[in-house]
Design an enzyme around this catalytic site. Structure first.
Site, mmCIF file in Angstrom:
data_model
loop_
_atom_site.group_PDB
_atom_site.id
_atom_site.type_symbol
_atom_site.label_atom_id
_atom_site.label_comp_id
_atom_site.label_asym_id
_atom_site.label_seq_id
_atom_site.Cartn_x
_atom_site.Cartn_y
_atom_site.Cartn_z
ATOM 1 N N CYS A 74 -7.130 79.189 127.281
ATOM 2 C CA CYS A 74 -6.985 79.088 125.825
ATOM 3 C C CYS A 74 -7.280 77.690 125.295
ATOM 4 C CB CYS A 74 -5.581 79.514 125.438
ATOM 5 S SG CYS A 74 -4.300 78.665 126.367
ATOM 6 N N GLU B 188 -5.572 88.367 126.439
ATOM 7 C CA GLU B 188 -4.586 87.547 125.714
ATOM 8 C C GLU B 188 -5.139 86.151 125.509
ATOM 9 O OE1 GLU B 188 -0.757 84.869 126.280
ATOM 10 O OE2 GLU B 188 -2.538 85.004 127.547
ATOM 11 N N ARG C 170 6.702 82.323 120.513
ATOM 12 C CA ARG C 170 5.409 82.216 121.189
ATOM 13 C C ARG C 170 4.484 83.223 120.529
ATOM 14 N NH1 ARG C 170 4.311 80.023 126.023
ATOM 15 N NH2 ARG C 170 2.349 80.524 127.021
ATOM 16 N N ARG D 105 1.018 84.896 120.250
ATOM 17 C CA ARG D 105 -0.180 85.061 121.049
ATOM 18 C C ARG D 105 -1.033 86.197 120.488
ATOM 19 N NH1 ARG D 105 0.423 80.622 122.425
ATOM 20 N NH2 ARG D 105 0.371 79.741 124.501
HETATM 21 C C1 LIG Z 1 -3.750 81.122 130.265
HETATM 22 S S1 LIG Z 1 -3.742 81.051 131.993
HETATM 23 C C2 LIG Z 1 -3.374 82.732 132.429
HETATM 24 C C3 LIG Z 1 -1.986 82.913 132.951
HETATM 25 C C4 LIG Z 1 -1.624 84.312 133.395
HETATM 26 N N1 LIG Z 1 -1.851 85.306 132.384
HETATM 27 C C5 LIG Z 1 -0.168 84.393 133.862
HETATM 28 O O1 LIG Z 1 0.535 85.340 133.510
HETATM 29 O O2 LIG Z 1 0.274 83.504 134.582
HETATM 30 C C6 LIG Z 1 -5.445 80.919 132.370
HETATM 31 C C7 LIG Z 1 -5.739 80.816 133.843
HETATM 32 O O3 LIG Z 1 -7.151 80.834 134.024
HETATM 33 C C8 LIG Z 1 -7.427 80.085 135.185
HETATM 34 N N2 LIG Z 1 -8.870 79.767 135.203
HETATM 35 C C9 LIG Z 1 -9.528 78.848 134.452
HETATM 36 N N3 LIG Z 1 -10.841 78.863 134.750
HETATM 37 C C10 LIG Z 1 -11.022 79.818 135.708
HETATM 38 C C11 LIG Z 1 -12.154 80.309 136.415
HETATM 39 N N4 LIG Z 1 -13.372 79.811 136.209
HETATM 40 N N5 LIG Z 1 -11.963 81.299 137.332
HETATM 41 C C12 LIG Z 1 -10.727 81.809 137.561
HETATM 42 N N6 LIG Z 1 -9.622 81.377 136.917
HETATM 43 C C13 LIG Z 1 -9.765 80.401 135.994
HETATM 44 C C14 LIG Z 1 -6.498 78.886 135.082
HETATM 45 O O4 LIG Z 1 -6.273 78.296 136.341
HETATM 46 C C15 LIG Z 1 -5.239 79.534 134.495
HETATM 47 O O5 LIG Z 1 -4.301 79.866 135.501
#
Ligand SMILES: C[S@@+](CC[C@H](N)C(=O)[O-])C[C@H]1O[C@@H](n2cnc3c(N)ncnc32)[C@H](O)[C@@H]1O
Length: 349
Positions: free
Chosen positions: A92, A139, A183, A185
């Protein structure tokens, strides 16, 4: 062999993939509703470790290794298992207010133009198109709706509706009636079959923060004199010029502010007042509770990692409500190439 607190269901009713899985907020919910996770991915090694401890499965790393332009559709089809539902809380920061102003300040691109993180939405789209995923649950931050004068939102909507041919439903949800945290979202629910969907109602009395506080919290969570003085001085300066950072002690009779991944830096988003002492930060377990994670959920050893991971995660009770509303539609949708009626699902549970 160590026991995993959240093993997969014995008789799964549907299959899902958990993209950008973080520490598995979506997985907790979907497993509890009878879903089997057949693929997960996150690029952050510490989040993957927490996920493995709790679910017994190490997620795949950077999803772009499977979705970049050198990879043919046939390969994606082979590498990512068939599934009914795709969940993704895609990064995000490129869209959030704080992320946009930080990127503007640094002269960097934001939104879809952030080539590192901003266009991961299109990786989701590619997977859904190749795998013919039946429903999507996405989300992001509230600001996603208004980012770039709503151009971002319109691109996402058009891509899902016109390019993929899915129905598109969205809602900004505030979690404060389900967990004691404000929060907000942005949730998107999409169906490949044309299904009428309505988001559940999230109205209700905001919950008080005191509900989730631990007793006898260790002194290491009390912030130092230096940090507390710094917070107050900066607040006074900013208040005098009517802008910016103002540190406020939490009101325990109201929900906390939004837990964010940077909370570990100085705790300014939520400081708990203490008698005769500087305020303290929330503990990692309190952060888990603020996001509605069950008490059996195992925390990472490092507090900083826990703050980052829960700050990034979803409010679990919000996802439960949305996922239940999606699964109610199972009786009208062909799941896993066989017709499942609602009564059959109820019978098998
Ligand atoms: C907003 S968080 C999502 C958290 C998740 N919904 C949870 O319940 O914990 C976004 C996630 O995307 C991951 N992310 C970012 N770039 C990525 C990529 N290229 N491939 C896989 N994951 C990635 C980050 O490490 C982060 O954990």
């Amino acid at each position: 062999m160590s026991i995993v607190p959240f093993p997969p269901p014995v008789k799964p009713k549907f299959k899902f993939i958990d993209l950008f899985c973080g520490i598995g907020g979506f997985r907790l919910v979907l497993q509890s509703l009878g879903g089997k996770c057949v693929f997960s991915s996150d690029s952050d090694a510490a989040a993957r470790a927490t996920y493995q401890t709790n679910f017994g499965e190490l997620p795949y790393g950077d999803i772009r290794k499977l979705t970049n332009s050198n990879i043919l559709d046939e390969e994606i089809d082979r590498l990512i298992p068939n599934h009914d539902l795709l969940t993704a809380g895609f990064p995000c920061q490129p869209f959030s207010r704080a992320g946009v102003s930080a990127r503007n300040y640094l002269g960097q691109n934001h939104g879809f133009k952030d080539i590192e993180q901003g266009n991961l939405f299109f990786d989701i789209v590619r997977i859904a198109r190749v795998k013919k995923t039946k429903f999507l649950l996405l989300e992001n931050v509230k600001n996603f709706l208004t980012h770039d004068q709503e151009k971002t939102f319109h691109i996402v909507r058009e891509t899902i509706e016109k390019d993929l041919g899915y129905s598109f439903n969205y809602k900004i949800v505030n979690s404060s009636s389900l967990v004691p945290q404000r929060r907000e979202r942005f949730y998107i629910v999409c169906f490949r079959d044309k299904v009428h969907f309505e988001f559940p109602n999230f109205q209700g009395e905001p919950l008080p923060l005191r509900l989730i506080l631990e007793e006898n919290v260790c002194n290491k969570f009390t912030i130092s004199d230096k940090l507390w003085e710094g917070h107050q001085k900066r607040s006074q300066r900013n208040e005098a010029r009517g802008a910016g950072f103002t540190v406020k002690l939490a009101n325990l009779d109201k929900p906390s502010g939004t837990l964010v991944s940077r909370y570990y830096k100085d705790g300014k988003e939520c400081l708990i007042p203490q008698q005769g002492k500087n305020p303290r930060m929330l503990t990692p377990r309190e952060c888990a509770r603020l996001q509605g994670f069950p008490e059996e959920y195992l925390l990472p050893n490092s507090a900083a990692a826990a703050y980052r991971q829960f700050g990034n995660s979803v409010a679990v009770p919000v996802v439960i409500r949305i996922a239940q509303a999606i699964l109610e539609k199972l009786d009208t949708i062909d799941i896993s190439n066989r017709r499942i009626t609602k009564s059959r699902i109820q019978n098998s549970s």
